[in-house]
Motif scaffolding. Structure first.
Motif, PDB file in Angstrom:
ATOM      1  N   UNK A 329     -24.987 -12.984   4.541  1.00  0.00           N
ATOM      2  CA  UNK A 329     -26.208 -13.627   5.029  1.00  0.00           C
ATOM      3  C   UNK A 329     -27.393 -12.706   4.783  1.00  0.00           C
ATOM      4  N   UNK A 330     -28.449 -13.296   4.232  1.00  0.00           N
ATOM      5  CA  UNK A 330     -29.697 -12.575   3.988  1.00  0.00           C
ATOM      6  C   UNK A 330     -30.817 -13.440   4.568  1.00  0.00           C
ATOM      7  N   UNK A 331     -31.304 -13.067   5.753  1.00  0.00           N
ATOM      8  CA  UNK A 331     -32.324 -13.863   6.408  1.00  0.00           C
ATOM      9  C   UNK A 331     -31.815 -15.270   6.676  1.00  0.00           C
ATOM     10  N   UNK A 332     -32.556 -16.315   6.272  1.00  0.00           N
ATOM     11  CA  UNK A 332     -32.115 -17.695   6.509  1.00  0.00           C
ATOM     12  C   UNK A 332     -31.159 -18.218   5.448  1.00  0.00           C
ATOM     13  N   UNK A 333     -30.684 -17.349   4.551  1.00  0.00           N
ATOM     14  CA  UNK A 333     -29.825 -17.793   3.454  1.00  0.00           C
ATOM     15  C   UNK A 333     -28.429 -17.193   3.590  1.00  0.00           C
ATOM     16  N   UNK A 334     -27.429 -18.006   3.245  1.00  0.00           N
ATOM     17  CA  UNK A 334     -26.045 -17.549   3.182  1.00  0.00           C
ATOM     18  C   UNK A 334     -25.523 -17.756   1.766  1.00  0.00           C
ATOM     19  N   UNK A 335     -24.786 -16.748   1.278  1.00  0.00           N
ATOM     20  CA  UNK A 335     -24.211 -16.813  -0.062  1.00  0.00           C
ATOM     21  C   UNK A 335     -22.711 -16.629   0.049  1.00  0.00           C
ATOM     22  N   UNK A 336     -21.971 -17.388  -0.757  1.00  0.00           N
ATOM     23  CA  UNK A 336     -20.520 -17.416  -0.645  1.00  0.00           C
ATOM     24  C   UNK A 336     -19.904 -17.527  -2.035  1.00  0.00           C
ATOM     25  N   UNK A 386     -30.990 -22.241   5.884  1.00  0.00           N
ATOM     26  CA  UNK A 386     -31.105 -22.698   7.265  1.00  0.00           C
ATOM     27  C   UNK A 386     -32.552 -22.551   7.709  1.00  0.00           C
ATOM     28  N   UNK A 387     -33.422 -23.531   7.363  1.00  0.00           N
ATOM     29  CA  UNK A 387     -34.830 -23.418   7.755  1.00  0.00           C
ATOM     30  C   UNK A 387     -35.030 -23.505   9.259  1.00  0.00           C
ATOM     31  N   UNK A 388     -34.169 -24.238   9.953  1.00  0.00           N
ATOM     32  CA  UNK A 388     -34.152 -24.311  11.413  1.00  0.00           C
ATOM     33  C   UNK A 388     -32.711 -24.146  11.874  1.00  0.00           C
ATOM     34  N   UNK A 389     -32.498 -23.661  13.094  1.00  0.00           N
ATOM     35  CA  UNK A 389     -31.118 -23.426  13.548  1.00  0.00           C
ATOM     36  C   UNK A 389     -30.241 -24.663  13.496  1.00  0.00           C
ATOM     37  N   UNK A 390     -30.820 -25.853  13.554  1.00  0.00           N
ATOM     38  CA  UNK A 390     -30.036 -27.083  13.610  1.00  0.00           C
ATOM     39  C   UNK A 390     -29.848 -27.732  12.247  1.00  0.00           C
ATOM     40  N   UNK A 391     -30.512 -27.236  11.206  1.00  0.00           N
ATOM     41  CA  UNK A 391     -30.438 -27.857   9.880  1.00  0.00           C
ATOM     42  C   UNK A 391     -29.916 -26.864   8.851  1.00  0.00           C
ATOM     43  N   UNK A 392     -28.909 -27.283   8.087  1.00  0.00           N
ATOM     44  CA  UNK A 392     -28.334 -26.467   7.028  1.00  0.00           C
ATOM     45  C   UNK A 392     -28.330 -27.282   5.730  1.00  0.00           C
ATOM     46  N   UNK A 393     -28.791 -26.676   4.667  1.00  0.00           N
ATOM     47  CA  UNK A 393     -28.799 -27.297   3.345  1.00  0.00           C
ATOM     48  C   UNK A 393     -27.809 -26.532   2.476  1.00  0.00           C
ATOM     49  N   UNK A 394     -26.783 -27.210   1.983  1.00  0.00           N
ATOM     50  CA  UNK A 394     -25.648 -26.549   1.330  1.00  0.00           C
ATOM     51  C   UNK A 394     -25.535 -27.022  -0.114  1.00  0.00           C
ATOM     52  N   UNK A 407     -17.902 -29.451 -11.315  1.00  0.00           N
ATOM     53  CA  UNK A 407     -18.434 -30.383 -10.320  1.00  0.00           C
ATOM     54  C   UNK A 407     -19.001 -29.578  -9.156  1.00  0.00           C
ATOM     55  N   UNK A 408     -19.687 -30.269  -8.273  1.00  0.00           N
ATOM     56  CA  UNK A 408     -20.303 -29.595  -7.139  1.00  0.00           C
ATOM     57  C   UNK A 408     -20.582 -30.553  -6.012  1.00  0.00           C
ATOM     58  N   UNK A 409     -21.283 -30.048  -4.996  1.00  0.00           N
ATOM     59  CA  UNK A 409     -21.664 -30.879  -3.856  1.00  0.00           C
ATOM     60  C   UNK A 409     -22.987 -30.393  -3.312  1.00  0.00           C
ATOM     61  N   UNK A 410     -23.772 -31.326  -2.803  1.00  0.00           N
ATOM     62  CA  UNK A 410     -25.017 -31.022  -2.109  1.00  0.00           C
ATOM     63  C   UNK A 410     -24.952 -31.702  -0.750  1.00  0.00           C
ATOM     64  N   UNK A 411     -25.188 -30.943   0.317  1.00  0.00           N
ATOM     65  CA  UNK A 411     -24.981 -31.483   1.658  1.00  0.00           C
ATOM     66  C   UNK A 411     -26.126 -31.114   2.583  1.00  0.00           C
ATOM     67  N   UNK A 412     -26.417 -32.024   3.486  1.00  0.00           N
ATOM     68  CA  UNK A 412     -27.264 -31.750   4.643  1.00  0.00           C
ATOM     69  C   UNK A 412     -26.370 -31.739   5.869  1.00  0.00           C
ATOM     70  N   UNK A 413     -26.471 -30.679   6.654  1.00  0.00           N
ATOM     71  CA  UNK A 413     -25.639 -30.542   7.852  1.00  0.00           C
ATOM     72  C   UNK A 413     -26.530 -30.369   9.070  1.00  0.00           C
ATOM     73  N   UNK A 428     -22.757 -32.908  11.911  1.00  0.00           N
ATOM     74  CA  UNK A 428     -22.799 -34.102  11.078  1.00  0.00           C
ATOM     75  C   UNK A 428     -23.094 -33.678   9.641  1.00  0.00           C
ATOM     76  N   UNK A 429     -22.263 -34.126   8.704  1.00  0.00           N
ATOM     77  CA  UNK A 429     -22.439 -33.826   7.281  1.00  0.00           C
ATOM     78  C   UNK A 429     -22.740 -35.111   6.519  1.00  0.00           C
ATOM     79  N   UNK A 430     -23.766 -35.058   5.702  1.00  0.00           N
ATOM     80  CA  UNK A 430     -24.059 -36.134   4.749  1.00  0.00           C
ATOM     81  C   UNK A 430     -24.222 -35.468   3.395  1.00  0.00           C
ATOM     82  N   UNK A 431     -23.357 -35.817   2.439  1.00  0.00           N
ATOM     83  CA  UNK A 431     -23.309 -35.073   1.181  1.00  0.00           C
ATOM     84  C   UNK A 431     -23.131 -36.005   0.004  1.00  0.00           C
ATOM     85  N   UNK A 432     -23.372 -35.440  -1.169  1.00  0.00           N
ATOM     86  CA  UNK A 432     -23.135 -36.109  -2.443  1.00  0.00           C
ATOM     87  C   UNK A 432     -22.249 -35.205  -3.291  1.00  0.00           C
ATOM     88  N   UNK A 433     -21.140 -35.740  -3.803  1.00  0.00           N
ATOM     89  CA  UNK A 433     -20.291 -35.023  -4.750  1.00  0.00           C
ATOM     90  C   UNK A 433     -20.825 -35.317  -6.148  1.00  0.00           C
TER      91      UNK A 433
END
Length: 458
Positions: A329-336, A386-394, A407-413, A428-433
């Motif tokens: 984790x670097x600030x509001x960003x996580x790398x994996x 993670x721009x806000x504690x309750x929102x994650x963009x993956x 292939x990949x995925x883009x998700x809002x959590x 709650x996850x809403x994503x696109x494969x």
């Protein structure tokens, strides 16, 4: 059909662990990483919240300081603390209940341990502890304590020391952590992270209304998981759902693959200020294709497919799925980053007809029986904002050869608490494969929806 691993024993064990987490006087706790503050002493400040008799405040604060000495004996530097070099615990009385007719003290204490203190007529106190560190205005931790039974003076002393002991124990568990854990941190969408569920933390989740999952943190280095149901497979090209070691073939859409998955994850390295955390895992996946009918299925991709028709309907395959993941984790960003390794050295009975080294269009005419599928390695990379504690963009990506198989995925959590001072978090996850269909009549990009929800009990 050969029987896969039975989920009932593990499910019973997980429920037992959950029941154990409900016992005790702690109703809610959430403490941030204390690695940057591990050498600071901790002290209490005056009691706030509801007004209480002065002697009760004094008993409570004295008991609280005794409980916190567990931390100070280990971490406090010699000499009196100087301003700006000490953590502070702010106690707030949320409720004082003076009962007219009291239940016997042992009965009230037992009811409080079971979380039923409000159901018996007895003196009761609810105490909130807020942990603050130098240089921040918001608390880095909170702990809610509730107890019943005894006189107000006895209850204040017991509540103060008990809450202080509990907070010190939580603080000691996080003294080597440099990154604050959040609900749903243990995985992105299709890939695991290097962060595990905290001890006693439990998650219940569902993907695509079909696949049910339960996970529990057992120790700081061990997490157990169980998944069962219909594994939803985005069926475009040869897309493996590597989180469960299997994928679908044949036109855009969602196919079903029955699956039972029992797994464990182990932390090898705690994430530090400059280095990533590392975790490994093992999953025993027993997959059966009765729900697929005549559709083809790929196990771990790369041309290993079940043949359509009756053969697929009777397919039963055991996969050993090994994972390794490194997260930072670097600030509001996580790398994996990491990899899945799919191995078919099965010890459960399996029966399936397979087609090897063929394209999707050849499945109807080519068959080849394989006793064991070759081992396959699938790397992955992911990033999260993670721009806000309750929102994650993956964003996740799975590079493949040829590149059209990537292939990949883009998700809002969304991760929210249903109400204040609650040990529950809702996910709650809403994503696109995202994939590329090179085998269909109209080759091109394919985008498939993915939805999931979960409940975390902290």
């Amino acid at each position: 059909m050969p029987q896969g691993p039975r989920p009932l024993p593990l499910l019973v064990a997980c429920c037992a662990l959950l029941t154990g987490c409900a016992f005790g006087n702690v109703r809610e706790r959430e403490i941030g990483a204390l690695g940057p503050y591990r050498d600071l002493a901790v002290r209490t400040i005056p009691v706030g919240g509801m007004p209480a008799p002065g002697e009760m405040n004094e008993e409570l604060q004295a008991g609280l300081q005794r409980g916190l000495e567990t931390w100070n004996k280990v971490h406090a530097p010699p000499g009196p603390p100087t301003p700006g070099t000490v953590m502070e615990v702010q106690p707030e009385i949320l409720e004082i209940n003076v009962a007219g007719g009291s239940a016997p003290d042992p009965v009230a204490a037992a009811a409080s341990q079971l979380g039923l203190g409000r159901a018996v007529p007895a003196n009761r106190v609810s105490l909130l502890l807020l942990l603050r560190v130098p240089g921040t205005s918001d608390p880095i931790g909170e702990l809610l304590w509730e107890s019943a039974g005894g006189s107000l003076s006895e209850m204040a002393s017991y509540a103060g020391q008990g809450a202080g002991d509990a907070l010190a124990k939580e603080m000691l568990a996080r003294r080597d952590q440099w990154v604050t854990r959040r609900a749903a941190d243990e995985r992105f969408l299709l890939t695991p992270s290097a962060r595990l569920l905290d001890p006693g933390e439990l998650v219940l989740s569902n993907d695509e209304v079909l696949l049910f999952h339960i996970g529990v943190g057992v120790t700081p280095w061990l997490e157990l998981n169980l998944s069962a149901g219909g594994l939803p497979l985005p069926a475009a090209g040869a897309i493996p759902i590597v989180g469960h070691g299997a994928g679908g073939v044949g036109g855009a859409g969602i196919l079903l693959l029955g699956a039972v998955d029992v797994g464990a994850r182990f932390r090898l390295l705690e994430e530090g200020p400059w280095w990533p955390g590392i975790a490994v895992g093992y999953d025993l996946l027993d997959a059966f294709a009765a729900a697929l009918g005549g559709a083809g299925i790929f196990f771990a991709g790369n041309g290993i497919a079940g043949v359509g028709g009756a053969a697929v309907a009777g397919a039963n395959v055991q996969l050993n799925v090994f994972t390794v993941a490194a997260s930072k984790r670097v600030g509001p960003f996580d790398f994996n980053a990491g990899a899945f390794v799919f191995d078919n050295h099965h010890f459960l009975p399996q029966s399936a007809g397979f087609a090897a080294g063929i394209t999707t269009g050849q499945l109807a005419t080519a068959t080849y029986s394989l006793d064991r599928m070759p081992t396959v390695v699938v790397p992955f990379a992911a990033a999260q904002a993670t721009p806000w504690p309750w929102l994650h963009i993956i964003q996740e990506i799975f590079p493949r050869t040829p590149v059209t198989d990537t292939f990949g995925s883009t998700a809002l959590r969304l991760v929210v608490g249903p109400f204040a001072l609650s040990p529950l978090r809702l996910k709650f996850d809403a994503a696109v494969i995202e994939a590329y269909d090179s085998e269909g009549p109209r080759p091109g990009p394919v985008f498939l929806p993915w939805f999931g929800a979960g409940i975390y009990i902290l």
